[in-house]
Design a protein around this motif. Structure first.
Motif, PDB file in Angstrom:
ATOM      1  N   THR A   1      -0.083   7.539  -0.561  1.00 52.35           N
ATOM      2  CA  THR A   1       0.366   7.088   1.005  1.00 52.35           C
ATOM      3  C   THR A   1      -0.719   7.536   1.889  1.00 52.35           C
ATOM      4  O   THR A   1      -0.958   8.117   2.004  1.00 52.35           O
ATOM      5  CB  THR A   1       1.840   7.983   1.273  1.00 52.35           C
ATOM      6  N   ILE A   2      -1.266   6.479   2.921  1.00 52.30           N
ATOM      7  CA  ILE A   2      -1.940   6.616   3.938  1.00 52.30           C
ATOM      8  C   ILE A   2      -1.316   6.063   5.146  1.00 52.30           C
ATOM      9  O   ILE A   2      -0.425   4.892   5.304  1.00 52.30           O
ATOM     10  CB  ILE A   2      -3.382   6.362   3.447  1.00 52.30           C
ATOM     11  N   ARG A   3      -1.490   6.198   6.456  1.00 53.12           N
ATOM     12  CA  ARG A   3      -1.348   5.841   7.313  1.00 53.12           C
ATOM     13  C   ARG A   3      -1.398   4.461   8.310  1.00 53.12           C
ATOM     14  O   ARG A   3      -2.762   4.544   7.614  1.00 53.12           O
ATOM     15  CB  ARG A   3      -1.474   6.311   8.491  1.00 53.12           C
ATOM     16  N   SER A   4      -1.420   3.430   7.357  1.00 55.11           N
ATOM     17  CA  SER A   4       0.494   3.562   7.658  1.00 55.11           C
ATOM     18  C   SER A   4       1.159   2.752   6.628  1.00 55.11           C
ATOM     19  O   SER A   4       1.336   1.282   6.449  1.00 55.11           O
ATOM     20  CB  SER A   4       1.499   2.836   8.777  1.00 55.11           C
ATOM     21  N   HIS A   5       0.643   2.480   5.293  1.00 51.89           N
ATOM     22  CA  HIS A   5       1.237   1.465   3.756  1.00 51.89           C
ATOM     23  C   HIS A   5       1.239   2.209   2.708  1.00 51.89           C
ATOM     24  O   HIS A   5       0.538   3.846   2.862  1.00 51.89           O
ATOM     25  CB  HIS A   5       0.514   1.291   3.655  1.00 51.89           C
ATOM     26  N   PHE A   6       1.507   2.193   2.221  1.00 57.28           N
ATOM     27  CA  PHE A   6       1.822   2.688   0.263  1.00 57.28           C
ATOM     28  C   PHE A   6       1.530   1.919  -0.432  1.00 57.28           C
ATOM     29  O   PHE A   6       0.601   0.735   0.028  1.00 57.28           O
ATOM     30  CB  PHE A   6       3.529   2.715  -0.051  1.00 57.28           C
ATOM     31  N   ALA A   7      -0.047   2.339  -1.375  1.00 59.47           N
ATOM     32  CA  ALA A   7      -0.289   1.532  -2.045  1.00 59.47           C
ATOM     33  C   ALA A   7       0.411   1.228  -3.601  1.00 59.47           C
ATOM     34  O   ALA A   7       0.288   2.955  -4.242  1.00 59.47           O
ATOM     35  CB  ALA A   7      -1.430   1.632  -1.982  1.00 59.47           C
TER      36      ALA A   7
END
Ligand code: K7E
Ligand code: CUA
Length: 663
Positions: A560-566
């Motif tokens: 997670t990182i602003r603003s998405h999941f991978a």
């Protein structure tokens, strides 16, 4: 005409103002006459200023207030009474996934299996040379006997140790001068080892274990070093010796009658119960010489690792046990009137204050006199092979008729003691040595413990006193039948105590502990460094994010990182799979957690701190395309932080694949 109007309207305004002042005066007068001014907070002093911490400024003290049956520990600022954090300790907390995520579930492992709730009573802070050092907070669990350690760098529970041979771990976890030991005395006598036997065979057959947990001075890790196996009395409260009495631990007992039913009558027959004085340095000598028994047992020791972000649980099978009857010099009994509750030692280590709940007086014993009696072998009989010191021989003094139902005592740095009285709902200030009552102030209502920052150490800070009450009644706007308990803050810097503030608490506050902010604040951790993350399922960048299948187990390595999941699109999951979401928060900025929740997951959300990895399990039950999203409003595009899992039938041959933006 116009002028006249203006004049008359001015007169009207004047009249209205006078009327307002008059009404205000009447109101103040009437409120003075119907309410004790101190109970509502005085209007004519600067109490508000004294607790006011302006926006953006910090409190002077951190206060750690136990949650009782909530199983938590809450962190407040003093003097403002502002709530900073609720630290889950013995109870699951869906907000933080504590006890719900795979990493922290082992913290609740016990010899009884997974126990997700506890009754947390007494926080106590680590000490160096008898002074609070701001490193760790320990807290006991009363119901399924355990002691926890909270790291004050992260404000997280990092260790829980279960206590074997115990039941109702109440006289716990009081910390010795150099945090050599935290103690854990059983409240209930029980068969040791536990076995099937008639309850009314209690007398003489049940036992009371006093556990001494050694604390590693470097990292705080706990180890159950030994137990002193006492007669089956109820060991209620404990306090370590300080300074001159360092090396001793004092316990109050009740039910020395060893009754097993209707204790409110039957355990109040005797005029006096005992203070059990345990010389733990002597006990250590017996251990060193091998003079102990090894008992087979089974208890859990659970530890959370800051680098793997995961807890492990180990079952331990043995404990060293000292029999006081066969180990002269380890335990003495000192009589103490009337079912004492609190057991408190003053900062000099000389005075041991016992609060006989049913006694009209507060009795204080002298450590020096106790030692004299021991050295001269002046005993008044024995109980189960443990010498009893004559009451008069240890007596330092008596505070005469200070109030009704004394419970607990704390100390300031000026030789004063402060005792709470449950029945008469008050805090009473009295002088050590002269035993005279100096001041008394009402509490609202039915006060239990009280706390002065550093007030159970050699160095009390002595500026504030917090009283923690059992009954709230009319103090706040009502919220149906259930009310929060209340704490009350008093200024004790002057001759007389002054009530400054009421504030609500989480759960039932039993004891509390507080430390100056400067001891804790500089060490407070801001992020977990990604390069130090050794979680077995960590991924340190998006390119490593992936999904792996192993039979019907699917492991999603997600970031997670602003603003998405991978990844944020996953296909090839099947009904009946067991899907592990291992989510790493790649952020390395202070105060940027991300959350994640999955529709229908039978567990809580995760709330993942920067640099941390956490895991939850999802068992998809129906075919479809199911969304997940971030639960923490983390950025302007937080609402876009979402993804999908496609779930196909058990026998489908949809290929396992994952992507972010089609990649
Ligand atoms: Cu008095 Cu558990 Cu310390 Cu509550 S106990 S009040
Ligand atoms: Cu991440 Cu909201």
């Amino acid at each position: 005409m116009k002028n006249q109007l203006i004049i008359s309207s001015n007169l009207g305004t004047l009249f209205l103002s006078l009327l307002t002042i008059l009404i205000a005066l009447l109101f103040i007068l009437s409120s003075c006459s119907t309410n004790n001014i101190s109970s509502k907070g005085a209007l004519d002093n600067n109490n508000a200023e004294r607790v006011y911490v302006p926006p953006g400024e910090y409190d002077e003290f951190y206060a750690f207030i136990s949650g009782g049956y909530s199983g938590q520990l809450s962190v407040y600022g003093l003097p403002s009474g502002r709530l900073f954090k609720i630290i889950p300790v013995f109870s699951q907390d869906p907000e933080k996934a504590y006890g719900y995520n795979e990493e922290t579930k082992p913290m609740f492992n016990t010899s009884f299996g997974f126990v997700p709730w506890g009754d947390a009573h007494h926080p106590d802070l680590s000490q160096t040379n008898g002074e609070i050092d701001g490193r760790w907070c320990f807290i006991n669990e009363n119901n399924t006997p355990r002691v926890a350690r909270i790291d004050l760098k992260t404000f997280e529970t990092v260790e829980i140790i279960e206590l074997p041979n115990s039941a109702g771990n109440h006289s716990s976890p009081y910390v010795t001068d150099n945090t050599e030991y935290v103690v854990a005395g059983t409240r209930f006598g029980v068969p040791v080892p536990q076995r099937d036997m008639p309850i009314d065979h209690y007398k003489g057959n049940f036992k009371g274990a006093l556990s001494f947990i050694k604390v590693n001075p470097e990292d705080g890790k706990m180890n159950l070093e030994f137990q002193v196996m006492m007669p089956g009395f109820d060991y209620d409260k404990a306090h370590p010796g300080r300074g001159k009495s360092h090396g001793w631990m004092f316990f109050t007992t009740y039910n020395v009658e060893e009754e097993n039913s209707l204790l409110e009558v039957n355990a109040s027959q005797r005029d006096k119960d005992y203070i059990a004085a345990v010389n733990w340095k002597k006990a250590e000598e017996y251990i060193k010489k091998g003079k102990y028994k090894v008992m087979k047992t089974n208890y859990a020791h659970n530890q959370y690792d800051e680098y793997t972000h995961s807890a492990t649980s180990k079952m331990i099978k043995e404990v060293k046990v000292i029999d006081p009857a066969e180990s002269p010099g380890v335990v003495y009994f000192v009589p103490m009137p009337k079912s004492p509750h609190g057991c408190d030692v003053d900062p000099s280590g000389e005075y041991i204050v016992g609060s006989g709940k049913l006694s009209a007086d507060v009795t204080v014993h002298s450590f020096t006199k106790m030692i004299n009696a021991i050295e001269n072998e002046k005993f008044d009989g024995e109980a189960y092979g443990i010498p009893i010191i004559n009451f008069e021989d240890a007596l330092a003094g008596v505070v005469k008729q200070p109030g009704l139902g004394p419970l607990h005592t704390e100390f300031d740095a000026k030789g004063n003691a402060y005792t709470t009285f449950f029945i008469s709902s008050e805090v009473v200030k009295w002088k050590l040595g002269t035993w005279e009552v100096l001041d008394r102030k009402p509490t609202y209502y039915s006060v239990g413990h009280l706390m002065i920052p550093g007030g159970n150490s050699q160095k009390p800070f002595g500026k504030y006193l917090v009283a923690m009450n059992k009954i709230t009644k009319d103090r706040y706007l009502p919220t149906g039948p259930e009310l929060f308990h209340s704490a009350q803050l008093y200024d004790i810097s002057g001759e007389k105590m002054e009530l400054l503030l009421d504030f609500p608490t989480i759960g039932e506050p039993h004891y509390a502990a507080a430390a100056p902010a400067e001891l804790i604040q500089p060490n407070s951790k801001k992020i977990y460094k990604l390069e130090e993350n050794h979680h077995p399922y960590v991924v340190r960048n998006e390119s490593e994010a992936r999904v792996e299948r192993d039979g019907n187990e699917v492991h999603i390595y997600m970031t997670t990182i602003r603003s998405h999941f991978a990844p944020d699109n996953i296909e090839g999951i099947k009904v009946g799979d067991k899907v592990y979401f291992h989510v790493t928060n790649l952020e390395q900025d202070f105060d940027v957690p991300h959350g994640i929740s999955m529709i229908g997951a039978n567990t809580s959300e995760l709330l993942i701190m920067p640099g941390q990895t956490e895991t939850f399990i999802w068992k998809p039950q129906n075919e479809g395309v199911w969304p997940f999203y971030c639960t923490d409003f983390c950025s302007a595009l937080h609402q876009e932080m979402q993804g999908y899992v496609r779930v196909s039938s058990k026998d489908s041959n949809v290929e396992l694949k994952w992507s972010l933006d089609g990649e």
